[in-house]
Scaffold this active site. Structure first.
Site, short mmCIF file in Angstrom:
data_model
loop_
_atom_site.label_atom_id
_atom_site.label_comp_id
_atom_site.label_asym_id
_atom_site.label_seq_id
_atom_site.Cartn_x
_atom_site.Cartn_y
_atom_site.Cartn_z
N TYR A 217 0.87 -1.16 0.00
CA TYR A 217 0.00 0.00 0.00
C TYR A 217 0.91 1.22 0.00
O TYR A 217 1.79 1.34 0.87
CB TYR A 217 -0.89 0.03 1.25
N ASP A 245 -5.97 -0.53 -6.45
CA ASP A 245 -7.44 -0.38 -6.45
C ASP A 245 -7.97 0.14 -5.12
O ASP A 245 -9.14 -0.04 -4.80
CB ASP A 245 -8.11 -1.71 -6.78
N HIS A 337 -10.12 -6.95 -5.06
CA HIS A 337 -9.78 -6.83 -3.65
C HIS A 337 -10.67 -7.74 -2.79
O HIS A 337 -11.06 -7.39 -1.67
CB HIS A 337 -9.93 -5.38 -3.19
#
Length: 479
Positions: A217, A245, A337
């Site tokens: 991330y 995403d 995800h």
């Protein structure tokens, strides 16, 4: 009403009572506020995800230890003791069913939740059931081989363990269960940015020459990101999977219903971070640092700071797949995800069809460019369908997570064995001896893009994946 003070408080982290808190107030790295918050209450759920198992025995003298076990913990231990024997687990759905019973409410809500109406998480599973096999017969399948290479790394399965966060919410050893099992059986683990265990702790627990990927991330502070990426490369990680995403995490309402979480809930990477939201569930609390400005212009910067293969995780259209190819990255993960971001986004399997068609139309790939898929995989037959349609390998997250929540490292090893057994059977029945023999014509995917129709209900999945029980409890209380 008496006031709680440093002289009168007591708390129970991990079933051990701290009878005297004055020393803890002075020396606790997290400060006194969190100790006061749990004064006189069971802090096990908040304590275990972010502390090593020996934190108390290492840092406190024996005379400060107690042995009181709360009623809630006794009940949980009784459920764990009464769980089915591991030998009785015969498929990946079984792990989820057991985990749902033994996990604390907060852990189950975080792990199982998906965004909004949870349509996409169900679609991820249903998509595989709309693809049908076209098996070949009279082929010599006495010996079948499902080993492969993923980004140049040997793997005993065409499956890698996808990144999942906060493993210690479900088991004291957290992600180390995955590491030890993966190293023992030659499976590649993707380390999550938001793991409960530290990055180095996971790497150090690996077997010699064990292969790891790392999921990223991107932090608003790019210097933090640079240090993290370069440290991962220095420790021998083989590929960087950048999550693309999640400029903002989706509304995972099952998780959000729990609202307030402890000041000490979070991932290792978040220690010391300020201004963490605590009133919107675990997912929002652990994601405040993620940079929503991440864009295609940033890809050259990542390529400048590492020599690891770069994979973009979270591609959902052919258009973005082509942009990724043009950007020079080494691959993409077709993913929504796990249904936790944009609800009603299509499954990775469905997107795979348009991505492979778009690449062929461009005469690509003319260089190494791997396509991976994750989301909804519960059977080896799902893996074979994805590979036949053009995926290089498949990421599996929740099933391995539930396996260790229910049975620890042994559960993960059993999950790996289930994949092996199912791959052997399905490859023989499909008529292929190696993964290279899989072809698109071995499956009928014409119904994949049809989102309404007579698809048989998957009762194993639907009984494990259910909406929050809060409303049902409310209705019962009203009667």
């Amino acid at each position: 009403m008496s006031l709680i003070s440093a002289d009168t408080c007591s708390s129970t982290p991990a079933a051990t009572m701290l009878d005297h808190c004055s020393r803890a107030f002075a020396e606790h790295p997290g400060g006194s506020k969190i100790i006061l918050k749990y004064a006189g209450r069971d802090a096990t759920e908040a304590y275990e995800p972010i502390h090593p198992p020996d934190a108390i025995t290492t840092n406190l003298p024996v005379d400060k230890h107690g042995q009181e076990v709360t009623e809630e913990e006794k009940r949980r231990q009784a459920l764990v003791a009464a769980r089915p024997a591991l030998d009785e687990v015969i498929n990946l759905h079984d792990f989820e069913a057991v985990a749902r019973v033994v996990l604390p409410e907060k852990a189950w809500a975080y792990y199982s939740s998906a965004s909004d109406d949870e349509i996409t998480i169900r679609e991820n599973r249903l998509a595989y059931q709309r693809v049908w096999f076209r098996p070949r017969v009279l082929r010599n399948v006495a010996t079948v081989d499902w080993s492969t290479t993923i980004l140049g790394q040997k793997s005993s399965l065409p499956v890698y363990i996808s990144a999942t966060a906060l493993g210690k919410l479900g088991h004291p050893d957290g992600e180390l269960n995955l590491t030890r099992a993966a190293g023992k059986h030659g499976v590649i683990q993707m380390i999550a940015t938001l793991a409960s265990c530290s990055f180095d702790e996971i790497i150090d627990a690996g077997a010699p020459d064990q292969s790891f990927f790392v999921q990223l991330y991107v932090n608003r502070d790019r210097e933090i990101t640079r240090r993290y990426v370069q440290h991962a490369e220095k420790r021998g990680v083989k590929a960087l999977f950048i999550t693309v995403d999640a400029p903002q995490l989706g509304r995972r309402e099952k998780d959000m219903r729990l609202k307030l979480i402890g000041d000490d809930s979070g991932a290792k990477v978040q220690e010391g971070q300020k201004d963490v939201p605590k009133d919107q569930g675990v997912a929002r609390a652990i994601s405040a640092f993620i940079d929503p400005s991440l864009c295609w212009d940033d890809i050259p910067w990542f390529q400048s700071i590492t020599k690891m293969p770069i994979i973009l995780k979270g591609i959902s259209t052919a258009e973005d797949a082509l942009l990724a190819y043009d950007a020079g990255v080494q691959g993409i993960v077709l993913s929504n995800h796990g249904g936790r971001q944009l609800d009603t986004a299509r499954s990775g399997l469905e997107v795979l069809l348009e991505v492979t068609a778009a690449l062929r139309a461009r005469g690509a790939p003319q260089r190494p460019f791997d396509i991976f898929v994750d989301g909804g995989v519960r059977r080896a037959s799902d893996v074979l369908k994805a590979l036949a349609l053009g995926a290089k390998a498949v990421g599996v997250g929740r099933p391995f997570l539930y396996a260790f929540c229910a049975y620890g490292q042994a559960g993960v090893e059993k999950a790996i064995q289930i994949f092996r057994d199912e791959l052997e059977m399905n490859m023989r029945l499909l008529g292929v001896r190696t993964l290279d023999e899989l072809r698109p014509e071995m499956v009928d995917a014409r119904a994949l893009a049809v989102h309404a129709g007579s698809v048989a209900e998957d009762k194993l999945f639907s009984t494990a994946c259910a909406p929050t029980a809060s409303l049902a409890k409310f209705k019962e209380a009203k009667m």
